[in-house]
Design a protein around this motif. Structure first.
Motif, PDB file in Angstrom:
ATOM      1  N   TYR A  35     -29.616  14.833  -2.482  1.00  0.00           N
ATOM      2  CA  TYR A  35     -28.047  14.843  -2.109  1.00  0.00           C
ATOM      3  C   TYR A  35     -26.941  14.229  -3.050  1.00  0.00           C
ATOM      4  N   ALA A  90     -33.541  11.589   4.199  1.00  0.00           N
ATOM      5  CA  ALA A  90     -32.605  12.417   5.163  1.00  0.00           C
ATOM      6  C   ALA A  90     -32.312  11.555   6.536  1.00  0.00           C
ATOM      7  N   ALA A 126     -28.728  17.182   5.436  1.00  0.00           N
ATOM      8  CA  ALA A 126     -29.790  16.563   6.037  1.00  0.00           C
ATOM      9  C   ALA A 126     -29.905  17.045   7.611  1.00  0.00           C
TER      10      ALA A 126
END
Length: 289
Positions: A35, A90, A126
């Motif tokens: 991310y 996530a 996510a």
């Protein structure tokens, strides 16, 4: 999550400390890889514990290597990427985003607005990858808000939506059915986190006229220290009962590589955190492990 489920360093073996840090750093590095570097600030000790717990429970391969990272070039033990770590990362992003969103709704100001904005891209990614985890998180927070808006005076009832979410996380993350001991352990971990956070925030909640389960149950707040002193026996019973239930579930489980670490957190870290809170005159400082 929040950062209240931590080891007690005074009784933690050096090897278990290294193992714990490897789970924490592994989660941080995995978050960065998936991310970007900014969302890595959401890495927290509660999810480091959950990572240790689920890697052990599922007998997942734990590969640890020493190297530095962009945030700290000094070499250290880091859990290497794996599928379970991806799902844990996530889930942490989804919970962190929802906690920030909840803070904005509660009127907690600039800090939570910044966090929500910083996590927005990671949250979308996510959520797209693991919609089933987001659905559970979103429903749990909606249930939590309904319970709190009703002004419920039962401490157990107030803690139930968040505790139930934490109970559900292992099955959502692992993708398999889990046993009653793991469910019970996680439920009471969630309850512990919710209640510690509530008591830690009691002064702020009173000033801002926000719901707090302890204010709803006992009332009569003047200041933090006096409130805790007036209800010390009830508060000690509440936290001791939750810690005892976690310990009972732990004793019904089998562990391999993380036994000493998880045992320290359950039998030393959680009771010490509760005692620290009950002896505090102001909000607890963020832990540093």
């Amino acid at each position: 999550m929040y950062g209240y489920v931590v080891p007690f360093k005074d009784t933690l073996r050096a090897s278990d400390f290294v193992l714990y840090r490897s789970f924490y750093c592994g989660l941080c590095c995995q978050t960065g890889a998936l991310y970007g570097n900014l969302p890595r600030f959401s890495t927290n000790y509660d999810f480091a514990f959950l990572s240790a717990l689920l890697h052990d429970y599922s007998a997942a391969d734990v590969v640890i290597e020493e190297h530095g990272c962009i945030l700290n070039p000094k070499k250290k033990a880091i859990l290497q990427p794996n599928e379970l770590l991806e799902r844990l990362s996530a889930a942490n992003i989804l919970l962190s985003y929802q906690k920030a969103n909840d803070g904005v709704i509660d009127g907690d100001g600039v800090k939570y607005r910044f966090v929500r904005r910083a996590l927005k891209g990671a949250f979308r990614a996510a959520k797209k990858s693991y919609p089933e985890i987001w659905e559970a998180v979103d429903k749990a927070y909606a249930d939590q808000r309904k319970v709190e808006q009703s002004g419920v005076t039962s401490i157990d009832r107030a803690a139930d939506p968040f505790a139930a979410l934490v109970r559900a996380l292992p099955e959502l993350i692992l993708g398999v059915q889990t046993d009653d001991n793991l469910k019970g352990l996680c439920y009471n971990i969630g309850k512990f986190v919710y209640l510690v956070d509530a008591l830690d925030d009691i002064g702020d909640d009173f000033r801002h006229k926000r719901y707090n389960p302890f204010l709803a149950a006992y009332g009569g707040f003047t200041d933090r220290q006096s409130f805790i002193a007036a209800h010390k026996a009830d508060l000690e019973f509440c936290f001791n009962t939750v810690c005892m239930r976690v310990a009972q579930c732990f004793n019904g489980m089998r562990f391999t590589q993380s036994y000493g670490l998880i045992r320290n957190i359950v039998f030393d870290g959680m009771p010490k955190k509760a005692a620290e809170l009950l002896g505090s005159t102001k909000k607890l400082k963020p832990p540093r492990i």
